[in-house]
Design a protein around this motif. Structure first.
Motif, PDB file in Angstrom:
ATOM      1  N   GLU A 177    -121.920   4.680 -65.814  1.00  0.00           N
ATOM      2  CA  GLU A 177    -122.698   5.894 -66.096  1.00  0.00           C
ATOM      3  C   GLU A 177    -124.186   5.662 -65.800  1.00  0.00           C
ATOM      4  N   GLU A 181    -126.444   7.777 -63.163  1.00  0.00           N
ATOM      5  CA  GLU A 181    -127.693   8.443 -63.571  1.00  0.00           C
ATOM      6  C   GLU A 181    -128.856   8.034 -62.667  1.00  0.00           C
ATOM      7  N   GLN A 184    -128.715   9.765 -59.308  1.00  0.00           N
ATOM      8  CA  GLN A 184    -129.238  11.133 -59.436  1.00  0.00           C
ATOM      9  C   GLN A 184    -130.766  11.111 -59.499  1.00  0.00           C
ATOM     10  N   ALA A 212    -134.338  13.804 -67.266  1.00  0.00           N
ATOM     11  CA  ALA A 212    -133.263  12.900 -66.825  1.00  0.00           C
ATOM     12  C   ALA A 212    -133.602  11.448 -67.136  1.00  0.00           C
ATOM     13  N   ASP A 215    -133.416  10.731 -70.954  1.00  0.00           N
ATOM     14  CA  ASP A 215    -132.020  10.606 -71.415  1.00  0.00           C
ATOM     15  C   ASP A 215    -131.458   9.232 -71.034  1.00  0.00           C
ATOM     16  N   HIS A 216    -131.760   8.809 -69.814  1.00  0.00           N
ATOM     17  CA  HIS A 216    -131.304   7.508 -69.312  1.00  0.00           C
ATOM     18  C   HIS A 216    -131.902   6.361 -70.139  1.00  0.00           C
TER      19      HIS A 216
END
Length: 259
Positions: A177, A181, A184, A212, A215-216
């Protein structure tokens, strides 16, 4: 200088602490001057000295502690009695600040930072750059801050994918994951890089990137880093940090050559 000062016998303890406080004051002012100058010089310097702010905090806390100790020793020297309890409380407050979370990274006895500390420090530098981008509408400054953000995120991500993620995959089940991420995030960086900082869409896309990235980072700091601490010894974490820094250095050099 402090060690030499304390070893001498020509000064009283009060005089030694007074001289120590003056040395600490000089150090504190130097750090603050660098910080203030960096705000004017440019984004890269201002973000890069983020760790110095931790040092500045520790120095100022230490300075307050020394002032309190000076008052205690001075009152004893002049009166032969202990001072008012309020002075002791101030020293205790300064000690608490100096040994607290903010000063913790600075008051360590060992020289090497481990991988969890370096990743966290990188994350805080990126936070600073996002904050600076949010504060300005000057296209030149936006270009400068984003240029640094682009380099920092690109190099950090590549080093993680080379060094950190392969190592943690065996005990951290959500590693894939993290790879996804970052893929992206790299797409978003490329899209923003193609935009003119004066365009209305520039800051809107930066905001999406920030969400983003945050969150990562949250996932790494709340889930991955605790797993690293549980599964690796301090020596292993320091070794990974050395590999991570070497990978970053190589990529930074490659990016410099390309530009």
């Amino acid at each position: 200088e402090v060690q030499k000062l304390m070893q001498g016998s020509e000064l009283t303890l009060f005089e030694k602490v007074t001289q120590h406080e003056l040395l600490k004051h000089k150090q504190t002012m130097a750090g603050l001057l660098i910080h203030k100058a960096a705000q004017i010089v440019g984004a890269d310097i201002e973000a890069a000295i983020t760790p110095l702010n931790t040092v500045n905090f520790e120095n100022r806390a230490h300075q307050e502690q020394l002032k309190g100790v000076m008052e205690i020793l001075g009152v004893r020297e002049l009166t032969g009695k202990d001072p008012d309890q309020g002075v002791w409380a101030r020293v205790q407050d300064a000690m608490a600040a100096m040994t607290g979370i903010i000063g913790g990274a600075v008051t360590r006895t060992k020289d090497e930072m481990n991988i969890t500390e370096i990743l966290t420090m990188d994350h805080r530098k990126v936070d600073t750059l996002f904050m600076e981008i949010e504060k300005t509408d000057d296209p030149q400054k936006l270009q400068e801050f984003f240029g640094q953000l682009y380099k920092d995120l690109s190099v950090h991500a590549e080093a993680e994918e080379q060094i950190v993620y392969p190592a943690v995959r065996s005990y951290y089940s959500d590693t894939q994951e993290l790879y996804d991420e970052q893929a992206q995030m790299k797409q978003m960086l490329a899209q923003i890089k193609a935009l003119n900082p004066s365009s209305s869409d520039f800051k809107a896309q930066i905001k999406q990137l920030q969400t983003a990235v945050q969150d990562h980072v949250k996932e790494e700091e709340n889930d991955m880093l605790p797993q690293i601490r549980r599964n690796l010894s301090e020596a292993q974490m320091e070794q990974m940090a050395t590999q991570f820094k070497a990978a970053k250095s190589t990529m930074q050099q490659e990016m410099a050559n390309l530009s």
